[in-house]
Write an enzyme that holds these catalytic residues in place. Structure first.
Site, PDB file in Angstrom:
ATOM      1  N   CYS A   4      53.840  47.777  28.633  1.00 20.17           N
ATOM      2  CA  CYS A   4      53.693  46.364  28.354  1.00 20.17           C
ATOM      3  C   CYS A   4      53.504  46.091  26.868  1.00 20.17           C
ATOM      4  CB  CYS A   4      52.493  45.795  29.117  1.00 20.17           C
ATOM      5  SG  CYS A   4      52.306  46.487  30.742  1.00 20.17           S
TER       6      CYS A   4
ATOM      7  N   ASN B 297      45.190  53.174  32.937  1.00 19.97           N
ATOM      8  CA  ASN B 297      46.610  53.499  32.966  1.00 19.97           C
ATOM      9  C   ASN B 297      47.097  54.258  31.742  1.00 19.97           C
ATOM     10  OD1 ASN B 297      45.806  50.752  32.166  1.00 19.97           O
ATOM     11  ND2 ASN B 297      47.899  50.536  31.461  1.00 19.97           N
TER      12      ASN B 297
HETATM   13  C1  LIG Z   1      50.973  48.572  36.322  1.00 23.52           C
HETATM   14  C2  LIG Z   1      49.596  48.049  36.260  1.00 23.52           C
HETATM   15  C3  LIG Z   1      49.311  46.691  36.547  1.00 23.52           C
HETATM   16  C4  LIG Z   1      50.387  45.689  36.823  1.00 23.52           C
HETATM   17  O1  LIG Z   1      50.985  45.867  38.075  1.00 23.52           O
HETATM   18  P1  LIG Z   1      52.403  45.146  38.363  1.00 23.52           P
HETATM   19  O2  LIG Z   1      52.637  45.403  39.802  1.00 23.52           O
HETATM   20  O3  LIG Z   1      53.401  45.826  37.489  1.00 23.52           O
HETATM   21  O4  LIG Z   1      52.226  43.705  38.057  1.00 23.52           O
HETATM   22  C5  LIG Z   1      48.004  46.278  36.519  1.00 23.52           C
HETATM   23  N1  LIG Z   1      47.010  47.136  36.243  1.00 23.52           N
HETATM   24  C6  LIG Z   1      47.230  48.433  35.962  1.00 23.52           C
HETATM   25  C7  LIG Z   1      46.081  49.337  35.681  1.00 23.52           C
HETATM   26  C8  LIG Z   1      48.532  48.932  35.953  1.00 23.52           C
HETATM   27  O5  LIG Z   1      48.747  50.209  35.667  1.00 23.52           O
END
Ligand SMILES: *Cc1c(COP(=O)(O)O)cnc(C)c1O
Length: 395
Positions: A324, A151
């Site tokens: 986060c 991400n």
């Molecule tokens: C955004 C994200 C998450 C978390 O997903 P949520 O639906 O916001 O809980 C987990 N893993 C990755 C790689 C992300 O980008």
């Protein structure tokens, strides 16, 4: 001009998703567990959403479990595999150093329970090789959990190869595909994926809803006790409007996937080429195996947070790492994991595009970002020391 370039944090909902969700809020408000006609109508719509999502992933609708999002799906997948392992005396887990915190923090919890966690090094090209996974698997390995795409730095991992290795060795393979779903072609059967997590708000769907795919025969551990929803594996009345909105968004994203990827790749590469002209800057991650919408640059001599705020004043919404971790003072664990020195990792900027960004927006960012970087560097005593030769440049 206002540019939204933080699509890895969340996306704006698509028209199709909003309309599907609104229609469900208004016309499909029954409880799918009710036996009367209004409930049964809701149950049919729930089943249709399950089928649509299963079709995109290449699995059976019976293998789809709706969750509150990517984080919950990651938690349930990992805990389930750990409990299966525990029953067989297998307490070793393989993952990577740059997973999302939903994975890393769950693994930390298991470590405290006595599990042994191996986090594979991602310093080489911000990625891992299938050989690293092969070499890490032991007789007592109960789970390999490796993200589909990162991400922060956009790396796309060699999932099909890793899946094949895990299948041959009889080890459960989970992938956090939150950044990949709707953006890359996924087929859980072809790629030998046993469990997969996705989240609707990363592909123009609503927030607070996601999917855990778990291959038939993998017994899931229940995290939320209560009613018999999701075949007894996840209690609570289904968030049907959100689930329907998610199915519509995923279907739409998948239908336009190749065209969107081609468009975003072109914009991404223009942005990377333009930002590369800024002296003492470097792309975080590699150009190859990179998500179509991800740009992440390190600018020596500046603080990412200041850069973000000044860019926001100029209408550009970006991120300095993952949403986060903002608010904490440590640089992102991903940038440290790929080998960026602690002292300069702070100076990173992530621009994550969607298919709705335009060439004009890229031009605007390429005009504004160098100005702001120069402005901030001119204010930095550390930068002046480097320019005058008193201190060495890192990049
Ligand atoms: C955004 C994200 C998450 C978390 O997903 P949520 O639906 O916001 O809980 C987990 N893993 C990755 C790689 C992300 O980008």
């Amino acid at each position: 001009m206002r540019v939204y370039a933080d699509n890895a944090a969340t996306t704006k909902m698509s028209r199709a998703s909003i309309e599907a969700m609104n229609d469900a809020v208004e016309n499909c408000w029954g409880n799918p567990s009710s036996l009367h006609s209004i409930g049964q109508h809701a149950a049919e719509r729930l089943q249709k959403a399950r089928e649509d999502i299963a079709e995109v992933l290449g699995c059976s609708p019976k293998e789809i479990y709706f969750t509150s999002g990517g984080s919950e799906a990651d938690n349930q997948a990992i805990i389930s595999a750990a409990r299966i392992g525990e029953r067989k005396g297998k307490k070793h887990i393989v993952s990577t150093a740059f997973e999302h915190h939903a994975v890393l923090h769950t693994l930390k919890k298991l470590e405290k329970e006595g599990f042994e966690i191996d986090l594979l090094d991602v310093k080489n090209n911000a990625n891992i090789t299938p050989e690293q996974v092969k070499n890490a698997i032991r007789d007592d390995t109960c789970l390999v959990t490796v993200m589909y795409a990162n991400n922060e730095v956009g790396s796309i991992l060699p999932i099909a190869e890793i899946g094949k290795i895990c299948r041959e060795k009889g080890v459960i393979f989970h992938t956090d595909a939150v950044q990949a779903a709707g953006h890359l072609h996924i087929n859980v059967a072809d790629e030998c994926i046993d469990m997969l997590s996705l989240s609707a708000h990363k592909f123009h769907g609503p927030k607070g809803v996601g999917v855990l795919y778990a291959r038939k025969g993998i017994p899931l551990t229940v995290l939320i006790e209560g009613g018999a929803q999701e075949r007894g594996k996840r209690a609570g009345t289904e968030n049907l409007p959100a689930i329907i909105g998610m199915a519509a968004a995923l279907k739409e994203a998948n239908e336009n996937l190749d065209a969107n990827a081609a468009k975003m790749t072109k914009l991404r590469d223009k942005l990377i080429d333009g930002l590369s002209k800024i002296p003492h800057s470097a792309l975080n991650g590699t150009r190859e195996n990179r998500l179509p919408g991800n740009v992440n640059f390190l600018f020596e001599g500046i603080e990412g947070e200041s850069l973000l705020l000044l860019l926001d004043d100029r209408g550009i919404c970006a991120s300095s790492g993952s949403a986060c971790t903002s608010g904490s003072l440590d640089p992102s664990h991903v940038l440290l994991a790929i080998g960026r020195p602690h002292e300069i990792a702070h100076g990173s900027l992530r621009l994550s595009l969607s298919e709705w960004n335009t060439e004009e927006e890229i031009d605007y960012m390429l005009e504004q970002i160098p100005q702001v970087v120069t402005y901030l560097r001119n204010m930095s005593p550390l930068w002046r020391e480097k320019v005058s030769g008193e201190k060495e440049f890192e990049i």
